[in-house]
Write a protein that holds these residues in place. Structure first.
Motif, PDB file in Angstrom:
ATOM      1  N   UNK A 439       0.140  -6.179  12.505  1.00 34.45           N
ATOM      2  CA  UNK A 439       0.104  -5.151  11.558  1.00 34.45           C
ATOM      3  C   UNK A 439       0.093  -5.878  10.223  1.00 34.45           C
ATOM      4  N   UNK A 440      -0.882  -5.279   9.472  1.00 30.10           N
ATOM      5  CA  UNK A 440      -0.744  -5.660   8.107  1.00 30.10           C
ATOM      6  C   UNK A 440      -1.252  -4.676   7.113  1.00 30.10           C
ATOM      7  N   UNK A 441      -1.047  -4.854   5.930  1.00 30.41           N
ATOM      8  CA  UNK A 441      -1.671  -3.870   4.786  1.00 30.41           C
ATOM      9  C   UNK A 441      -2.043  -4.745   3.701  1.00 30.41           C
ATOM     10  N   UNK A 442      -3.276  -4.227   3.322  1.00 32.57           N
ATOM     11  CA  UNK A 442      -4.171  -5.102   2.135  1.00 32.57           C
ATOM     12  C   UNK A 442      -4.286  -4.194   0.816  1.00 32.57           C
ATOM     13  N   UNK A 443      -4.314  -4.873  -0.347  1.00 33.32           N
ATOM     14  CA  UNK A 443      -4.759  -4.509  -1.558  1.00 33.32           C
ATOM     15  C   UNK A 443      -6.022  -5.252  -1.651  1.00 33.32           C
ATOM     16  N   UNK A 444      -6.650  -5.116  -2.917  1.00 37.53           N
ATOM     17  CA  UNK A 444      -7.911  -5.892  -2.900  1.00 37.53           C
ATOM     18  C   UNK A 444      -8.056  -6.649  -4.428  1.00 37.53           C
ATOM     19  N   UNK A 445      -9.095  -7.537  -4.633  1.00 37.13           N
ATOM     20  CA  UNK A 445      -8.973  -7.725  -5.900  1.00 37.13           C
ATOM     21  C   UNK A 445     -10.630  -7.733  -6.459  1.00 37.13           C
ATOM     22  N   UNK A 446     -11.519  -6.711  -5.652  1.00 34.30           N
ATOM     23  CA  UNK A 446     -12.917  -6.606  -5.678  1.00 34.30           C
ATOM     24  C   UNK A 446     -13.188  -4.973  -5.747  1.00 34.30           C
ATOM     25  N   UNK A 447     -12.079  -4.329  -5.030  1.00 32.97           N
ATOM     26  CA  UNK A 447     -12.068  -2.835  -5.273  1.00 32.97           C
ATOM     27  C   UNK A 447     -10.653  -2.116  -5.686  1.00 32.97           C
ATOM     28  N   UNK A 448     -10.821  -0.947  -5.331  1.00 25.55           N
ATOM     29  CA  UNK A 448      -9.028  -0.169  -5.509  1.00 25.55           C
ATOM     30  C   UNK A 448      -8.874   0.719  -4.564  1.00 25.55           C
ATOM     31  N   UNK A 449      -8.992   0.154  -3.441  1.00 27.30           N
ATOM     32  CA  UNK A 449      -8.477   1.035  -2.140  1.00 27.30           C
ATOM     33  C   UNK A 449      -7.491   0.139  -1.527  1.00 27.30           C
ATOM     34  N   UNK A 450      -6.456   0.847  -1.015  1.00 27.22           N
ATOM     35  CA  UNK A 450      -5.305   0.165  -0.053  1.00 27.22           C
ATOM     36  C   UNK A 450      -5.912   0.258   1.476  1.00 27.22           C
ATOM     37  N   UNK A 451      -5.991  -0.538   2.171  1.00 29.52           N
ATOM     38  CA  UNK A 451      -6.358  -0.793   3.588  1.00 29.52           C
ATOM     39  C   UNK A 451      -5.161  -1.136   4.536  1.00 29.52           C
ATOM     40  N   UNK A 452      -5.444  -0.384   5.586  1.00 31.20           N
ATOM     41  CA  UNK A 452      -4.180  -0.962   7.038  1.00 31.20           C
ATOM     42  C   UNK A 452      -5.169  -1.394   7.756  1.00 31.20           C
ATOM     43  N   UNK A 453      -4.214  -2.549   8.426  1.00 30.13           N
ATOM     44  CA  UNK A 453      -4.615  -3.321   9.483  1.00 30.13           C
ATOM     45  C   UNK A 453      -3.658  -3.032  10.731  1.00 30.13           C
TER      46      UNK A 453
END
Length: 681
Positions: A439-453
């Motif tokens: 399990x993980x959760x991600x932010x980004x440095x190329x867009x502005x969406x939070x993503x779940x893994x």
């Protein structure tokens, strides 16, 4: 699709601005397909070649699936299988003994092998804070540019990715976007079809440069001079948006005076490009609206990288490009997530109490391991715990790094998925899960969406997530604070603020609520709300020459006349994926691109083995005589694992541990070398 198949929301974990949303199809407990999420706006159903083969990586026959103990000499890579209990007990005993003397003798070493908030620095950070180990200054990739953005805009923020499709001028600055920023490139191509003009600024004639209308092949480390020359033309021709500057830029008068000292002819001599090309770019940038810059981190890996980023970041402020959603600049969007990330709750720096451990810079780990004071002060480094990184391959001046890791008196523990160059030097190896298994959760440095893994499959063999490894290690160290009992679900709930987890897990991603044109009316993240020319502590941005060039080191340049940059090979991502045979076979072998003007007098032809060397070391590779290299510059495509290179070396044999002007980052692309043809066998 099989009726028993299920689809799982996932996120690409790698150090790439795209941070793709993925859909993983599982049948019978096995991953059978990985695809981009077609509903995620920036991913749009597409993955790069590397990540589309991620299942091949997870099921790779050489996956590390059991704890190991070294039985050979360090560097040989000979191990025997042991149990988890034996491995963790052995590590805990050694760490306790070292910590009893001075916990600062223990150093964590990690970076962006995963960009996830949980499997990156959550339970691991808690462990290090509780222990009081040395802190790691994580600088290997982007800290010069990040500090520069913060000095100028108040944070690592920029325009939205999606609006590049509407830009009428796009300057791709220091980025081979086709290889390293696929989804931006898709939008840039859309803009191009709609009539936008594309410029590429890069020492190498990349695949991206081939597809742009114009290419400026400037010398490495001269981006700041180019930016000032563009400003010169903006000022002289009246292309400044005086209203925007007056209301939203601090210190313009000082910048104006500096820019007037850099006419195109002066910058042309420094950058090695025609003055008329600089004038053309300035005219395009000053008269086309909306104009956007996609800046990337390659250009800040030189002595003056931070100052150069500051200068480029000021360009859209001077022409008022920020007024339009399709204008401005994007280097990093990671700062937009700051209000939504609860790093203190996740990492628990309060566990340090009143202790203030020393800081070790990851870019100078070679010197730190060989110095009796662990890098200049404090105790000698007696233990190193490596996770999410491969320092023996990726850290600069690798002869020193390898020598440090070869110390018999150094305890080295490595959490890994594969037998990397760093694993070969480990005392204890702990098998870690891949992205499909945790399990993980991600932010980004190329867009502005939070993503779940979400975990798609159970961990293979005896592999464990980083969080679980540090959880179990904390228990063996006797740490009984309740935070060490938090499972990954609890960590997920603590990681984010103001993000609906139900929506995130239901859809796979959540967009941050941000305005389309964030700085249309100023509102930068600085105390005044204005972009800063003269930032506190760093002054007015200026041109800082390379450590290694004819201007600053003429004697060195006489002996080593070629500048070397080491951009990533197209099918690798830093040192990740080098062991995936299908990708390595496409790359073939370590290559050095050299321009015909430099190859001919050295008797070098394509396919010949060459020796690349300077005072720090040497490595051997295969020459490719090509106009992808500009005269006077050679391109060493990396980063190959040393064990896959000729003589067990890679390009970092010759790079240096010297640091940038801002951010204390490595100067990988500030490197002089000579190249010699090897005689035929």
């Amino acid at each position: 699709m099989n009726a028993a198949a299920r689809t799982v929301h996932a996120a690409c974990p790698h150090d790439c601005p795209d941070t793709c949303a993925m859909r993983v199809t599982v049948e019978g407990g096995r991953v059978v397909r990985i695809a981009g999420d077609p509903e995620h706006p920036s991913t749009a159903g597409a993955l790069c070649t590397k990540v589309s083969r991620y299942a091949e990586r997870t099921y790779h026959p050489e996956r590390l699936l059991h704890p190991l103990k070294r039985v050979g000499r360090k560097g040989e890579g000979r191990f025997e299988r042991i149990s988890w209990d034996e491995a963790l007990d052995a590590v805990a005993v050694r760490l306790k003994a070292i910590a009893a003397r001075d916990a600062q003798a223990i150093v964590p070493y990690s970076y962006a092998g995963t960009m996830g908030l949980l499997q990156g620095e959550s339970m691991a950070a808690r462990f290090w804070h509780r222990l009081g180990a040395s802190r790691l200054e994580r600088t290997i990739c982007s800290s010069a540019g990040g500090e520069a953005l913060a000095a100028t805009y108040g944070g690592k923020v920029g325009m939205h990715l999606r609006f590049f499709a509407q830009s009428k001028l796009i300057v791709v600055w220091g980025s081979n976007s086709i290889a390293s920023n696929l989804h931006f490139w898709t939008l840039a191509q859309q803009a191009k079809r709609d009539g936008a003009k594309l410029w590429c600024i890069d020492p190498r004639r990349t695949e991206t440069a081939d597809k742009c209308h114009r290419h400026l092949a400037l010398r490495p480390g001269t981006d700041g001079a180019l930016a000032l020359a563009l400003m010169h033309e903006l000022v002289v021709h009246g292309w400044i948006d005086r209203d925007y500057v007056a209301r939203h830029v601090e210190g313009f008068d000082a910048l104006r005076e500096r820019a007037l000292q850099w006419p195109p002819a002066r910058a042309a001599a420094v950058c090695g490009v025609p003055a008329d090309d600089i004038r053309e770019l300035a005219r395009d940038y000053g008269t086309t609206k909306p104009a956007a810059i996609r800046l990337n981190y390659g250009m800040q890996r030189v002595a003056g990288g931070g100052n150069a980023v500051r200068l480029v970041a000021l360009l859209p402020c001077l022409v008022g490009a920020w007024r339009d959603a399709a204008g401005g600049l994007l280097l990093s969007s990671s700062g937009w997530f700051a209000p939504h990330r609860d790093d203190a709750a996740l990492q628990r720096p309060d566990l340090l109490g009143g202790r203030r451990p020393r800081t070790v810079n990851m870019a100078t780990i070679g010197d730190a391991l060989l110095h009796p004071g662990g890098g200049g002060f404090g105790p000698r480094i007696d233990a190193l715990v490596v996770y999410n990184s491969n320092p023996v391959a990726i850290a600069p001046e690798s002869p020193k790094v390898a020598a440090g890791f070869a110390r018999d008196d150094l305890l080295t523990v490595v959490l890994e998925q594969f037998a990397t160059d760093t694993v070969d030097h480990a005392d204890i190896v702990l098998p870690a899960t891949t992205q499909l298994e945790h399990l993980d959760v991600h932010t980004s440095y190329g867009h502005t969406d939070v993503l779940i893994n979400e975990p798609a499959i159970a961990p293979l063999g005896e592999a464990k997530p980083n969080t679980q490894i540090f959880r179990e290690l904390a228990a063996r160290m006797g740490y009984d604070e309740p935070c060490f009992a938090d499972d990954d679900e609890a960590l997920l709930r603590q990681a984010l603020r103001g993000v609906d987890l139900r929506e995130l897990r239901g859809r796979g991603w959540v967009a941050l609520p941000l305005p389309d044109a964030p700085f249309a009316d100023g509102g930068f993240l600085t105390p005044s709300g204005k972009a800063r020319v003269d930032a506190p502590g760093v002054g007015v941005a200026d041109v800082v020459p390379n450590h290694e060039c004819a201007e600053s080191a003429p004697a060195l340049a006489a002996r080593y006349p070629l500048a070397m940059i080491s951009p990533p090979a197209r099918h690798f991502l830093n040192s990740t994926f080098v062991n995936v045979r299908s990708l390595r076979s496409v790359e073939g072998e370590p290559r050095l691109e050299i321009h015909p003007d430099d190859a001919t007098p050295r008797g070098i032809a394509s396919g010949m083995r060459v020796r690349v060397f300077n005072d720090r070391g040497r490595y051997r590779c295969t020459a490719e005589v090509s106009t992808r290299a500009r005269p006077g510059v050679v391109n060493a495509l990396g980063i190959w694992w040393r064990k896959f290179g000729v003589d067990g070396t890679n390009v970092n044999e010759v790079t240096s541990q010297r640091l940038t002007d801002l951010g204390r980052a490595p100067t990988f692309y500030d490197c002089l070398v000579e190249v010699q043809a090897e005689p035929a066998a």
